[in-house]
Design an enzyme around this catalytic site. Structure first.
Site, PDB file in Angstrom:
ATOM      1  N   ALA A   1       0.740  -1.446   0.147  1.00 49.56           N
ATOM      2  CA  ALA A   1      -0.102   0.005  -0.020  1.00 49.56           C
ATOM      3  C   ALA A   1       0.946   1.211  -0.355  1.00 49.56           C
ATOM      4  O   ALA A   1       0.419   2.360  -0.330  1.00 49.56           O
ATOM      5  CB  ALA A   1      -1.067  -0.058   1.413  1.00 49.56           C
ATOM      6  N   ARG A  52      10.408   8.085  -1.658  1.00 49.41           N
ATOM      7  CA  ARG A  52      12.125   7.930  -1.910  1.00 49.41           C
ATOM      8  C   ARG A  52      12.624   7.298  -3.658  1.00 49.41           C
ATOM      9  O   ARG A  52      13.470   7.776  -4.173  1.00 49.41           O
ATOM     10  CB  ARG A  52      13.351   7.176  -1.125  1.00 49.41           C
ATOM     11  CG  ARG A  52      13.584   8.183   0.307  1.00 49.41           C
ATOM     12  CD  ARG A  52      14.459   7.467   0.802  1.00 49.41           C
ATOM     13  NE  ARG A  52      13.804   6.069   1.653  1.00 49.41           N
ATOM     14  CZ  ARG A  52      14.168   5.204   2.692  1.00 49.41           C
ATOM     15  NH1 ARG A  52      15.672   4.852   2.015  1.00 49.41           N
ATOM     16  NH2 ARG A  52      14.117   4.301   2.803  1.00 49.41           N
ATOM     17  N   GLY A 106      13.659  -2.169  13.301  1.00 51.73           N
ATOM     18  CA  GLY A 106      13.107  -2.964  13.755  1.00 51.73           C
ATOM     19  C   GLY A 106      14.233  -3.637  14.533  1.00 51.73           C
ATOM     20  O   GLY A 106      14.635  -5.042  14.217  1.00 51.73           O
TER      21      GLY A 106
HETATM   22  C1  UD1 Z   1       8.628  -2.395   9.146  1.00 48.33           C
HETATM   23  C2  UD1 Z   1       8.801  -3.390  10.796  1.00 48.33           C
HETATM   24  C3  UD1 Z   1       9.996  -3.069  11.007  1.00 48.33           C
HETATM   25  C4  UD1 Z   1      11.260  -3.849  10.091  1.00 48.33           C
HETATM   26  C5  UD1 Z   1      10.951  -3.000   9.012  1.00 48.33           C
HETATM   27  C6  UD1 Z   1      11.379  -3.946   8.047  1.00 48.33           C
HETATM   28  C7  UD1 Z   1       6.416  -2.322  11.599  1.00 48.33           C
HETATM   29  C8  UD1 Z   1       5.881  -1.643  12.475  1.00 48.33           C
HETATM   30  N1  UD1 Z   1       7.919  -2.016  11.043  1.00 48.33           N
HETATM   31  O1  UD1 Z   1       9.665  -1.346   9.366  1.00 48.33           O
HETATM   32  O2  UD1 Z   1      10.431  -4.066  12.072  1.00 48.33           O
HETATM   33  O3  UD1 Z   1      12.962  -3.941  10.374  1.00 48.33           O
HETATM   34  O4  UD1 Z   1       9.718  -3.312   8.125  1.00 48.33           O
HETATM   35  O5  UD1 Z   1      11.547  -3.340   6.322  1.00 48.33           O
HETATM   36  O6  UD1 Z   1       5.860  -2.968  10.821  1.00 48.33           O
HETATM   37  N2  UD1 Z   1       3.125  -0.426   4.352  1.00 48.33           N
HETATM   38  C9  UD1 Z   1       1.821  -0.634   4.175  1.00 48.33           C
HETATM   39  N3  UD1 Z   1       0.519  -0.073   4.806  1.00 48.33           N
HETATM   40  C10 UD1 Z   1       0.618   0.808   5.988  1.00 48.33           C
HETATM   41  C11 UD1 Z   1       2.425   0.771   6.310  1.00 48.33           C
HETATM   42  C12 UD1 Z   1       3.002   0.100   5.785  1.00 48.33           C
HETATM   43  O7  UD1 Z   1       1.412  -1.371   3.415  1.00 48.33           O
HETATM   44  O8  UD1 Z   1      -0.575   1.217   6.456  1.00 48.33           O
HETATM   45  C13 UD1 Z   1       3.989  -1.426   4.158  1.00 48.33           C
HETATM   46  C14 UD1 Z   1       4.403  -0.688   2.686  1.00 48.33           C
HETATM   47  O9  UD1 Z   1       4.486  -0.250   1.597  1.00 48.33           O
HETATM   48  C15 UD1 Z   1       6.049  -1.222   2.893  1.00 48.33           C
HETATM   49  C16 UD1 Z   1       6.276  -2.058   4.139  1.00 48.33           C
HETATM   50  O10 UD1 Z   1       4.547  -1.871   4.200  1.00 48.33           O
HETATM   51  O11 UD1 Z   1       6.246  -2.624   1.735  1.00 48.33           O
HETATM   52  C17 UD1 Z   1       6.632  -2.168   4.815  1.00 48.33           C
HETATM   53  O12 UD1 Z   1       6.167  -0.878   5.875  1.00 48.33           O
HETATM   54  P1  UD1 Z   1       7.134   0.744   6.180  1.00 48.33           P
HETATM   55  O13 UD1 Z   1       6.562   2.127   6.416  1.00 48.33           O
HETATM   56  O14 UD1 Z   1       8.149   0.908   5.287  1.00 48.33           O
HETATM   57  O15 UD1 Z   1       7.804  -0.094   7.612  1.00 48.33           O
HETATM   58  P2  UD1 Z   1       9.242   0.301   8.590  1.00 48.33           P
HETATM   59  O16 UD1 Z   1       8.672   1.425   8.950  1.00 48.33           O
HETATM   60  O17 UD1 Z   1      10.385  -0.225   7.447  1.00 48.33           O
END
Ligand code: UD1
Ligand code: CA
Length: 455
Positions: free
Chosen positions: A11, A16, A137
């Protein structure tokens, strides 16, 4: 594999990337990132593959256009826990939920099978140790070494920031339990998000053991956040393709300069020179040599073919022991039989060329059926298009065509015919005879070149 459904989070925008296209639609090896994850999911025989989309609206489901994927929308990106929760109505309580990421494309089937196996009894979490764990994380373990919880980088204290074991985000667990934990998530953290990672502590307090699984290589769990990372992952992916071919007996002159964008089957004792692109479905036989800078798409290259540098081949078959190039273009609908020779600056389209025929220099052969043992002189053109319709040229066996001949199609050249150089052939020609259309050569006595007039 038993009773698993896969949830793919896709989603996010991926700001970036600096792109109008949602991140998960950017390609590696010519295929969207999320499609790589979907294709890997297929290997697991999952009950359902559920994609969570959001940024860019339904462009992601529309582009992927796969009826076997169930898409659910996450209208606002409120966090990974919230994203997974959107998919939960699609799962039964007794299933295992496997969480994957649309921007983590190189995850391997074997690693996931291992994870699913562990999730039959416990909570299975994919973790790795990184020299530089910044941003991720962290996996917090108790004195006995058991996982207690995950703390996000932005919420971690100094001591926790020193932990090098990180959460890849990929996990597998019973869906019913996951559903109950997701209901209890809140967003009181540094980012104001519903963290999927908070369910780990809930699982522990419910008495569930957390089993960690590690991928075979770090590349498997790398995500794409920028164009630089996209190029890096493309590199890893291509390198693993080249390695696979080399293990099967292919000589790859430089594994960093081979690009495979599809399904490629290669026989034994094949040599692939540098900068070759193999696209779509490509089948290469034994003892084939492909020169530098060739682009081959949806084609079959039979045993013993020697392809010189700079050739483009698309939707075509090159028969055994043929020689092609350098600088040849073999276009869709072309079948070359065995032992043909196609030389430099020759374009062949939608044509059949039978055994041993040669088109060696500067020719266009389109919509043609050419017999065996034919020799086409340099600069010969089939004029297959009258401005409105395409017509075929038929050339019999053992025909010899003099240089710079034009065949105005439709036209048929009889077996064994010889065409004089420089002819424009508009009518069918008889077997075994010489046909030529040019005027007799004359010399004009006393002719002088014009000279410049003085002003
Ligand atoms: C997340 C993890 C973190 C881990 C990292 C690995 C959480 C809270 N943290 O952090 O522990 O080390 O991934 O890369 O889970 N996404 C959605 N909807 C949302 C938010 C995110 O679909 O509302 C998807 C994003 O598009 C992405 C993935 O989930 O593909 C990860 O989201 P992101 O915000 O990048 O998480 P991180 O902060 O990197
Ligand atoms: Ca991320």
């Amino acid at each position: 594999m038993s009773n698993v459904s896969v949830i793919i989070l896709a989603a996010g925008q991926g700001s970036r990337m600096k792109s109008a296209l949602p991140k998960v639609l950017h390609p590696i090896a010519g295929k969207a990132l999320v499609q790589h994850v979907i294709d890997t999911s297929y290997q697991l025989n999952a009950n359902k593959i559920i994609g969570v989309y959001g940024y860019g609206g339904d462009i992601v489901p529309k582009t992927i256009n796969d009826d076997n994927v169930t898409w659910v929308v996450q209208a606002e990106q409120l966090g990974t826990g919230h994203a997974v929760d959107q998919a939960m109505p699609e799962l039964e309580d007794n299933e295992t939920a496997l969480i994957l990421y649309g921007d983590v494309p190189l995850i391997k089937t074997e690693t996931l099978k291992h994870l699913i196996e562990k999730a039959q009894k416990d909570f299975a979490l994919l973790t790795v140790h990184l020299d530089d764990p910044g941003g991720y994380g962290r996996i917090v373990r108790n004195k006995a070494g058991q996982v207690e919880r995950i703390v996000e980088h932005k919420d971690a204290n100094e001591e926790e920031k020193h932990i090098t074991e990180i959460n890849t985000g990929i996990l597998a667990v019973n869906a019913g339990a996951l559903r109950s934990w997701l209901k209890r998530l809140d967003n009181s953290n540094a980012q104001g998000e519903y963290y999927l990672t908070d369910v780990i502590a809930m699982a522990v307090s419910d008495g569930m053991a957390i089993q960690t699984v590690h991928p075979e290589s770090e590349e498997e769990v790398l995500g794409v956040n920028s164009r630089l990372q996209l190029a890096e992952l493309e590199g890893f992916y291509q390198l693993s393709n080249a390695q696979r071919l080399m293990e099967q007996g292919v000589t790859v002159i430089d594994p960093t300069r081979l690009d495979i964008r599809g399904n490629v089957t290669v026989g034994k004792d094949v040599t692939l020179d540098i900068n070759i692109i193999l696209e779509g479905t490509v089948v290469i036989g034994d003892n084939v040599s492909i020169g530098a800078n060739c682009v081959i798409k949806d084609a079959t290259i039979e045993n013993g073919v020697v392809m010189q540098p700079m050739c483009c081949v698309e939707q075509a078959t090159i028969g055994a022991d043929s020689k092609v190039g350098p600088f040849a273009r073999i276009r869709p609908g072309t079948t070359l039989a065995e032992q043909t020779h196609i030389g430099n600056f020759v374009e062949i389209k939608n044509s059949n060329v039978e055994k041993g025929s040669k088109v060696n220099h500067l020719s266009y052969i389109g919509d043609t059926d050419m017999g065996a043992g034919v020799n086409i002189g340099a600069g010969t053109i089939t004029c297959n298009y009258d401005g409105a319709n395409k017509h075929r040229t038929e050339i019999g066996d053992n025909v010899f065509v003099g240089s710079s001949t034009q065949f105005i199609a439709p036209v048929k050249i009889g077996d064994g015919a010889t065409i004089g150089a420089g002819s424009t052939i508009t009518k069918d020609t008889p077997e075994n005879e010489l046909t030529l259309t040019r005027a007799k050569q004359t010399s004009i006595k006393g002719w002088r070149r014009p000279t410049k007039e003085k002003k």
